[in-house]
Structure formats: C-alpha cells, structure tokens
Scaffold this motif. Structure first.
Motif, short mmCIF file in Angstrom:
data_model
loop_
_atom_site.label_atom_id
_atom_site.label_comp_id
_atom_site.label_asym_id
_atom_site.label_seq_id
_atom_site.Cartn_x
_atom_site.Cartn_y
_atom_site.Cartn_z
N GLN A 9 0.67 -1.24 -0.02
CA GLN A 9 0.03 0.04 -0.10
C GLN A 9 0.97 1.38 -0.02
O GLN A 9 0.43 2.17 -0.75
CB GLN A 9 -0.76 0.05 1.13
CG GLN A 9 -1.90 -1.41 1.34
CD GLN A 9 -2.62 -1.26 2.58
OE1 GLN A 9 -2.13 -1.07 3.52
NE2 GLN A 9 -3.86 -1.81 2.37
N GLN A 12 2.16 1.98 -3.51
CA GLN A 12 0.96 2.35 -4.29
C GLN A 12 0.85 3.83 -4.18
O GLN A 12 0.78 4.51 -5.10
CB GLN A 12 -0.22 1.63 -3.90
CG GLN A 12 -1.34 1.90 -4.86
CD GLN A 12 -2.72 1.34 -4.46
OE1 GLN A 12 -2.51 0.12 -4.04
NE2 GLN A 12 -3.66 2.03 -4.25
N ARG A 13 0.95 4.22 -2.73
CA ARG A 13 0.65 5.61 -2.63
C ARG A 13 1.82 6.61 -3.16
O ARG A 13 1.63 7.54 -3.89
CB ARG A 13 0.41 5.89 -1.10
CG ARG A 13 -0.78 5.23 -0.58
CD ARG A 13 -1.07 5.47 1.10
NE ARG A 13 -2.14 4.87 1.43
CZ ARG A 13 -1.84 4.10 2.53
NH1 ARG A 13 -0.69 3.65 2.77
NH2 ARG A 13 -3.11 3.26 2.97
N TRP A 16 1.18 6.66 -6.85
CA TRP A 16 0.16 7.87 -7.29
C TRP A 16 0.63 8.89 -7.18
O TRP A 16 0.30 9.82 -7.83
CB TRP A 16 -1.05 7.08 -6.38
CG TRP A 16 -2.19 8.08 -6.69
CD1 TRP A 16 -2.83 8.92 -6.05
CD2 TRP A 16 -2.76 8.26 -7.89
NE1 TRP A 16 -3.74 9.58 -6.84
CE2 TRP A 16 -3.83 9.34 -8.00
CE3 TRP A 16 -2.45 7.85 -9.52
CZ2 TRP A 16 -4.62 9.69 -9.03
CZ3 TRP A 16 -3.30 8.20 -10.48
CH2 TRP A 16 -4.39 9.10 -10.12
N ASN A 79 -12.38 4.14 -10.15
CA ASN A 79 -12.26 4.67 -8.68
C ASN A 79 -10.96 4.21 -8.27
O ASN A 79 -10.22 3.42 -8.71
CB ASN A 79 -13.58 3.99 -8.05
CG ASN A 79 -13.54 2.61 -8.54
OD1 ASN A 79 -12.41 1.61 -8.20
ND2 ASN A 79 -14.72 1.98 -8.67
N TYR A 80 -10.99 4.48 -6.93
CA TYR A 80 -9.66 3.83 -6.03
C TYR A 80 -9.49 2.48 -6.05
O TYR A 80 -8.46 2.25 -6.27
CB TYR A 80 -9.89 4.46 -4.55
CG TYR A 80 -8.78 4.07 -3.69
CD1 TYR A 80 -7.72 5.12 -3.62
CD2 TYR A 80 -8.60 3.22 -2.82
CE1 TYR A 80 -6.63 4.75 -2.94
CE2 TYR A 80 -7.72 2.83 -2.00
CZ TYR A 80 -6.70 3.68 -2.01
OH TYR A 80 -5.39 3.48 -1.62
N GLN A 81 -10.44 1.76 -6.23
CA GLN A 81 -10.22 0.22 -6.25
C GLN A 81 -9.69 -0.09 -7.61
O GLN A 81 -8.71 -1.08 -7.71
CB GLN A 81 -11.65 -0.68 -6.07
CG GLN A 81 -11.45 -2.01 -6.10
CD GLN A 81 -10.69 -2.56 -4.94
OE1 GLN A 81 -11.02 -2.34 -3.52
NE2 GLN A 81 -9.40 -3.17 -5.15
N TYR A 83 -7.57 1.77 -9.31
CA TYR A 83 -6.07 2.17 -9.18
C TYR A 83 -5.63 1.01 -8.26
O TYR A 83 -4.32 0.79 -8.46
CB TYR A 83 -5.97 3.51 -8.63
CG TYR A 83 -6.45 4.59 -9.67
CD1 TYR A 83 -5.57 4.86 -10.91
CD2 TYR A 83 -7.58 5.46 -9.43
CE1 TYR A 83 -5.80 5.75 -11.81
CE2 TYR A 83 -7.87 6.32 -10.66
CZ TYR A 83 -7.02 6.49 -11.52
OH TYR A 83 -7.08 7.49 -12.50
N GLU A 84 -6.15 0.59 -7.14
CA GLU A 84 -5.42 -0.31 -6.31
C GLU A 84 -5.34 -1.72 -7.18
O GLU A 84 -4.23 -2.44 -7.27
CB GLU A 84 -6.11 -0.80 -5.41
CG GLU A 84 -6.11 0.21 -4.23
CD GLU A 84 -6.89 -0.24 -2.90
OE1 GLU A 84 -7.90 -0.88 -2.95
OE2 GLU A 84 -6.65 0.04 -1.81
#
Length: 225
Positions: A9, A12-13, A16, A79-81, A83-84
C-alpha cells in the motif's frame, strides 16, 4: 518471508503521488534479478521499489502505452479500487517480466522494462477492464462470462440455485483476472501458495497479497457475508 500488506500500500501511494524519472544501475538490477530468481523475494521487492518511477508514469497515463492496439474509447470512470487493482496488475506483470528478461541480449533491464511493462499492462489489464465495464446482466447470471458448456449447466440449474450463490458468482466476476485465477487455484483446486506462484509465474508473496485482497473485496461486495 511474508511481506506486510501495508508495504504494498505504501508503494502504491508513493507511485500515485508521483515519482520523477530515475537513472538505474544495470549491475545492481542484474544482482537483484539473480537473487530474486534464486528465491530471494525481498530482492524482487527492492527491484520493484526502485522502478516506482515507471509504475508512477503508467498509473498516471494508463491508456497511453508505446503502441496502442485496442483503443480505449470514451472516458474511463476509474475509482480508487480500480487504481489499487492497476497497481497490483503492474506488480504482477513486473515480476513476470523479471523472469522473461534475458541479459544475454545485451539490453539493460531498464530499457526492457520501459519498452515492455506499459504495453504489457495495457494489453492485459484494459482488455479485462473494458470487458468488466461493458457487462450487462439481464438475468441472475452474467452469461457473457461463461462458455457454452458452463451456460448449459447454469441454465439447467438456475431455478435450484440459491440467491446467495448468485450473489457470490456475480461478486467473483468483479475481481480482476489475476484475483480470479488465484482464488480458483487456491479454493477450488487446493493449490498451495507456492504452487500458484509457479503456475502464474509470480512470487509467493504476490499470491498471498492478492488472495487477501480478493477475499476482502468479496466480503465487501457481499456485505460482510
């Protein structure tokens, strides 16, 4: 070694938020590649972390690979999901490319990744995403995902299938292709994490992380069931 989910995570952040283009030491890359291919998963993660600049560029320009094949038409409502899932797919393809890389060609790993990862991601991820976004469910089953043999089975048993099974089936098909593969091999076929990693050409930790994320996503889609 078990890689904490929060490390994925965090990467990923960072990707982004944006990572400027970096120069890469090919000798260091080769050393990490060799260590990873000999079972050192931490070396693989260090290599992935050093290429966050490439991941960042792709996340911010997902539909603009070097050579576009199937065009993405219209605006994608990500959405955010999404991008995850995109980041997970990037990691998956990155680790597969590590195993495909042949240093005997004399091409630096950096050039190989920059020329290949974005196109591979686009070809594999957006083919599935566009299919997912265009699904139209006109019955309790999304028959577009089934081959004719499976359709016949479900149609014959449709009246006897519980609402819970229908919801589970629909939720399962909202997972990414990789997540569906991992759960199928793990739950239905009883493969171990190591066997799944070998089958899919990725790390054991990648399997563990994606299995965890897939199950969490299913729980959320099913309202905690």
């Amino acid at each position: 070694m078990t890689l904490p989910l929060n490390r994925i995570q965090l990467l990923q952040r960072r990707a982004w938020k944006g990572v400027f283009k970096q120069e890469h030491d090919n000798n260091r890359d080769l050393a990490l590649i060799n260590a990873y291919l000999n079972g050192n998963e931490e070396a693989g993660m260090q290599l992935a972390e050093s290429y966050l600049d490439v991941f960042s560029h792709i996340l911010h320009n997902p539909t603009k690979p070097p050579h576009r094949g199937r065009m993405v038409k219209g605006k994608l409502n990500l959405n955010y999901q999404d991008y995850e899932d995109m980041f997970q797919e990037l990691l998956y393809q990155f680790f597969k490319l590590i195993e495909e890389f042949d240093p005997s060609y004399g091409k630096p790993f950096e050039h190989f990744i920059r020329a290949t990862l974005h196109q591979r991601f686009y070809n594999r991820y957006f083919a599935d995403l566009l299919e997912d976004k265009s699904k139209v469910i006109d019955s309790p089953f999304d028959k577009t995902l089934l081959n004719s043999y499976e359709q016949n089975i479900f149609l014959e048993e449709e009246n006897n299938t519980s609402a819970k099974h229908i919801r589970l089936y629909q939720a399962f098909n909202k997972l990414t292709k990789v997540q569906r593969q991992i759960l199928t091999l793990s739950v239905l076929k009883g493969y171990s994490h190591r066997e799944i990693a070998k089958e899919l050409g990725c790390s054991v930790n990648f399997v563990k992380v994606n299995k965890h994320r897939a199950l969490e996503k299913l729980r959320n889609l099913l309202g905690g069931e």
